[in-house]
Design an enzyme around this catalytic site. Structure first.
Site, PDB file in Angstrom:
ATOM      1  N   CYS A 264      72.132 112.930   9.352  1.00 35.43           N
ATOM      2  CA  CYS A 264      72.004 113.880  10.466  1.00 35.43           C
ATOM      3  C   CYS A 264      73.275 113.944  11.313  1.00 35.43           C
ATOM      4  O   CYS A 264      73.238 114.358  12.473  1.00 35.43           O
ATOM      5  CB  CYS A 264      70.800 113.537  11.334  1.00 35.43           C
ATOM      6  SG  CYS A 264      69.263 113.369  10.387  1.00 35.43           S
TER       7      CYS A 264
ATOM      8  N   GLY B 258      61.734 122.632   7.353  1.00 37.17           N
ATOM      9  CA  GLY B 258      60.735 122.022   8.221  1.00 37.17           C
ATOM     10  C   GLY B 258      61.035 120.600   8.616  1.00 37.17           C
ATOM     11  O   GLY B 258      62.049 120.338   9.267  1.00 37.17           O
TER      12      GLY B 258
ATOM     13  N   GLY C 244      64.621 120.354  10.418  1.00 38.57           N
ATOM     14  CA  GLY C 244      65.656 121.363  10.195  1.00 38.57           C
ATOM     15  C   GLY C 244      64.981 122.648   9.774  1.00 38.57           C
ATOM     16  O   GLY C 244      64.200 122.658   8.816  1.00 38.57           O
TER      17      GLY C 244
ATOM     18  N   HIS D 242      66.195 113.210   0.967  1.00 38.72           N
ATOM     19  CA  HIS D 242      64.776 113.289   0.619  1.00 38.72           C
ATOM     20  C   HIS D 242      64.553 112.506  -0.659  1.00 38.72           C
ATOM     21  O   HIS D 242      65.387 112.552  -1.578  1.00 38.72           O
ATOM     22  CB  HIS D 242      64.334 114.733   0.390  1.00 38.72           C
ATOM     23  CG  HIS D 242      64.529 115.639   1.572  1.00 38.72           C
ATOM     24  ND1 HIS D 242      63.949 115.398   2.796  1.00 38.72           N
ATOM     25  CD2 HIS D 242      65.237 116.783   1.705  1.00 38.72           C
ATOM     26  CE1 HIS D 242      64.296 116.363   3.634  1.00 38.72           C
ATOM     27  NE2 HIS D 242      65.076 117.208   2.992  1.00 38.72           N
TER      28      HIS D 242
END
Length: 231
Positions: free
Chosen positions: A173, A155, A144, A82
């Site tokens: 991922c 989220g 997730g 992120h």
């Protein structure tokens, strides 16, 4: 019924995680309606429950030197990144059919991306490792979740116009060789792309849940949470 939508701006990951826990406790107590938190994070890698050690192959010192925090979390999924230019949405909502809700999140992203001129598709049906939204063979959106007493936390995230390089330093991922993409990589965007996409996604989430969106300020949310227990 209302869906509260809260625009938080840029929030450190740990701070956002603590807020989610408070919102979840309030939702579990029916003190507030279903709520979606919309925000961006400073650079951070998060490791979900199914993450393997090799998904951060360059070592923690390498990432620390580049100012990227590493946080272990209780959501499903593996390692992801992120950072600025990525929209994160944390729906704190009551759910019954978890996989149905995952499909709803995928569809909301697909529809919001289509409005931005990007043709995406959800792939949850291809297996849990492929959950999220893809543009061709490139991944643009991730999901997730964690469920506690029927209420979700964590989220989704969508790459809007941020630097994608940090994805190249991990196994995103858990999928080796997967290229990440963003709205800005796929189409020409303006300076207001994040604001526009946030509004589109919020609208699609509310529509998908069959709720009336109500914009709630962070200050109003804090007032509603004041005095409520966590957990």
């Amino acid at each position: 019924m209302d869906l509260w939508t809260v625009h938080l701006g840029t929030v450190p990951y740990g701070e956002a995680l603590a807020l989610q826990e408070r919102v979840r406790a309030a939702r579990q107590a029916d003190a507030i309606p279903d709520t979606v938190l919309l925000l961006e994070h400073p650079p951070v890698y998060t490791r979900g429950r199914r993450a393997a050690p090799g998904e951060l192959p360059l070592g923690e010192a390498f990432y620390a030197e580049r100012g990227i925090e590493i946080v272990d979390v209780d959501r499903g999924g593996k390692v992801t990144f992120h950072g600025p230019g990525q929209l994160v949405a944390y729906p704190v909502v009551r759910v019954g059919d978890v996989m149905g809700f995952v499909g709803l999140l995928e569809q909301a992203m697909v529809e919001a991306l289509a409005q931005a001129g990007v043709a995406g598709r959800g792939r949850a049906a291809d297996g849990r490792d492929f959950t999220g939204v893809w543009v061709g063979e490139r991944k643009i959106g991730s999901i997730g979740l964690h469920i506690s007493h029927g209420v979700t936390t964590h989220g989704l995230s969508v790459n809007v116009d941020g630097d994608l390089t940090p994805f190249e330093w991990i196994v995103p991922c858990g999928l080796g060789g997967v290229a990440m993409t963003s709205i800005a990589e796929e189409v020409a965007v303006g300076a207001d792309v994040m604001d526009c996409f946030r509004k589109r996604l919020a609208h699609r989430l509310a529509e998908g849940m069959g709720r009336r969106q109500r914009i709630v300020t962070p200050a109003r949310l804090e007032r509603e949470l004041a005095g409520l227990p966590v957990g």
